[in-house]
Write a protein that holds these residues in place. Sequence first.
Motif, PDB file in Angstrom:
ATOM      1  N   UNK A  60     -39.193   2.643  22.868  1.00  0.00           N
ATOM      2  CA  UNK A  60     -39.050   1.539  23.805  1.00  0.00           C
ATOM      3  C   UNK A  60     -38.396   2.073  25.072  1.00  0.00           C
ATOM      4  N   UNK A  61     -38.856   1.623  26.230  1.00  0.00           N
ATOM      5  CA  UNK A  61     -38.210   2.015  27.483  1.00  0.00           C
ATOM      6  C   UNK A  61     -36.857   1.318  27.552  1.00  0.00           C
ATOM      7  N   UNK A 174     -20.763  -1.133  24.791  1.00  0.00           N
ATOM      8  CA  UNK A 174     -19.856  -0.181  24.134  1.00  0.00           C
ATOM      9  C   UNK A 174     -20.396   0.407  22.827  1.00  0.00           C
ATOM     10  N   UNK A 175     -21.402  -0.248  22.210  1.00  0.00           N
ATOM     11  CA  UNK A 175     -21.995   0.293  20.986  1.00  0.00           C
ATOM     12  C   UNK A 175     -23.209   1.165  21.285  1.00  0.00           C
ATOM     13  N   UNK A 285     -30.570   4.926  19.673  1.00  0.00           N
ATOM     14  CA  UNK A 285     -30.531   5.990  18.660  1.00  0.00           C
ATOM     15  C   UNK A 285     -31.682   5.875  17.672  1.00  0.00           C
ATOM     16  N   UNK A 286     -32.441   4.788  17.728  1.00  0.00           N
ATOM     17  CA  UNK A 286     -33.538   4.585  16.776  1.00  0.00           C
ATOM     18  C   UNK A 286     -34.835   4.346  17.544  1.00  0.00           C
ATOM     19  N   UNK A 287     -35.295   5.370  18.235  1.00  0.00           N
ATOM     20  CA  UNK A 287     -36.454   5.207  19.110  1.00  0.00           C
ATOM     21  C   UNK A 287     -37.739   4.977  18.341  1.00  0.00           C
ATOM     22  N   UNK A 288     -37.878   5.580  17.160  1.00  0.00           N
ATOM     23  CA  UNK A 288     -39.154   5.526  16.447  1.00  0.00           C
ATOM     24  C   UNK A 288     -39.411   4.174  15.782  1.00  0.00           C
ATOM     25  N   UNK A 289     -38.454   3.270  15.847  1.00  0.00           N
ATOM     26  CA  UNK A 289     -38.698   1.932  15.320  1.00  0.00           C
ATOM     27  C   UNK A 289     -39.807   1.222  16.090  1.00  0.00           C
ATOM     28  N   UNK A 290     -40.166   1.724  17.257  1.00  0.00           N
ATOM     29  CA  UNK A 290     -41.271   1.128  18.012  1.00  0.00           C
ATOM     30  C   UNK A 290     -42.566   1.149  17.202  1.00  0.00           C
TER      31      UNK A 290
END
Length: 642
Positions: A60-61, A174-175, A285-290
């Motif tokens: 996701x961008x 902050x997260x 941190x979870x880019x491949x969830x796309x």
Amino acid sequence: MKSSRVVTALFAIVPFFAHGQFSKPLEKFPADDERYLYPIYPGQPGSLAGTMGELRSTHFHSGIDIRTNNMIGLPVRASKSGYISRISMTASGYGNVIYITHRDGNTTLYAHLDEFLGPLAKHVRQEQYAKKTSEIDLYFTEDQFKVKQGDTIALSGNSGGSTGPHLHFDIRDPENFALDPLKVAGFPELIDKFPPAAEKIALKTMDINSRINDRFGRFEFYAQRVGNNYVITSPILATGNIGVELVAKDKLASQSQFFGGVNYIEMRVDSQVVFNQAIERLNVAETRTIYTLMDFKTMRNKGTRFYKLYIDDGNDLKFYGASPGTGKISVNPAKESAVQIKMKDSDGNASTLSFRLKPSALTKDVISLEPYISTELTYDVSENTMLVIAKPCKETNNLAQIFTKGTMTEIEPAYFNANRAVYLLDLRKGIPDSVGACRKMIAPKISISIPSGTEYKYYSNTMDIEFPMNAIYDTLYLNTDYVKDASGQELFTIGTRTVPLNKSISVSLKPGREYVADKKLGVYRTAGKGYTYLGGEWINGRIAFNTRELGDFTILKDIEAPSIRVVSVNKTSARFKIKDNLSGISNFEANIDGKWLLMMYDSKSATIWSERLDNTVPLKGMLELVVTDNAGNKSTYRQKIL
């Protein structure tokens, strides 16, 4: 390029962290209440080339892409007061990037920069020389590089994986979740009066008893524009459980060629909400969830990115809080259903796409089936169903023979006409070794079904594979194969490239021919007519490697050294083009009279160039450049600089 260089020259003289002058005095906004400042020419009309949440091929961008009119060197302003907490310089990804942490705990990110300025630039250059590396990642404390809102922190550029000059801008909480800058900042420089545009939908059968226009599979339908809305005028025949997918883009300006993503999508069936998507916060941190949100198979095969308007297995994204269910439509068998998809952008501009689903009972005789040209059987796997296509065969009454573990059963086609016969097999009831129809046979070579959410180890005569926990999103029907051609080149098939992996898997190939262990030998994934280098380690005649992509793999030997082409070498700089024909560039190093010289790298143009520690000291002496590829082949260039 002339205009780009001129702009760079003009703004190179801007003092580091120079305070900007704006129409409203910044003193009116206390530090904790500062509104975000548009980072490129604040106060002047701006435009975008991309938005947060937009679907990219691998992620996701996470922010907005601010256009710089295809120029390099525009001053980049700090959006809020704070301190530079991190910088990174890489040849890919964000390229040269600055992170600024603010008093509210949020961080703004400024990427694809051309250069840093002032004390920061000097410090980074010193660290590069101290560590002898061009790629660097540095973290800073609050008292090292403080900035005030409006300070010029860098010059815009085209570094890293950028496809053209622009500024990528993020706001992260902050997260470290990315927020939508258009919602959080509400930049007045960006005026959007245009609603999202729908191009087409796809309807997909979700189980073996579902049909669309009397067929099993996935089918696309183009929409017709009516004002700001879209319609598909003819009703679509449907049976059973159906999934809807959508291609939609948010136009960013009237004459612009650029489009953003559509973060807000709602689907209603007969006025009842069945699906709701709101992309407002992204876990970077979870880019491949796309891969669970868009149709990965279609993206791989056609390059088109469809939003799934249903929550598929393995999709744990937090975008669907308002959805009453999974979004999958159970077609009403008693009446026609009206489906409306509402699309909304971050500014509230909205449009709709409407179509109708007309119930149609299951039928075997489908007149509209197109001719089947191939003389062989073909198959595909969708969800838990295998679809096999054959020519009709009167002498066998169109029966197909299913061979499973030594047992043969015959099945009728699910539907057919004079042109083709289509057979559907529920793989949960058994995986066929082979299928025969009309004197033709096909062997799918599906070795095993691997459930999601588990660790799994697969062993065979040609390969061993380890799937870690959560490596796959859904049940994987793993097809494997091994072929050796006349030249002796081996091809190992591990699944299909249209099935995504969430994590890397470990593979050990067992070659059918003997190799002498050599660093120049490596595993490559075939990609069209090219190859992607994966490396590997030889252990007892096997080669082990990791991959995050399924597909076809082979073992090749790279014996050709990289090429070095001189662009210019003089007292102020040294510039080269470097290229490798197979395994790719691994590293490069330059020295002058034995002293390390920093070389920067742009992978898009395959260019490296020198950056001096002290620009007042000219390059002088024997220059030596060594370029090494991933197979260990080296090329060396030497020249005396007088």
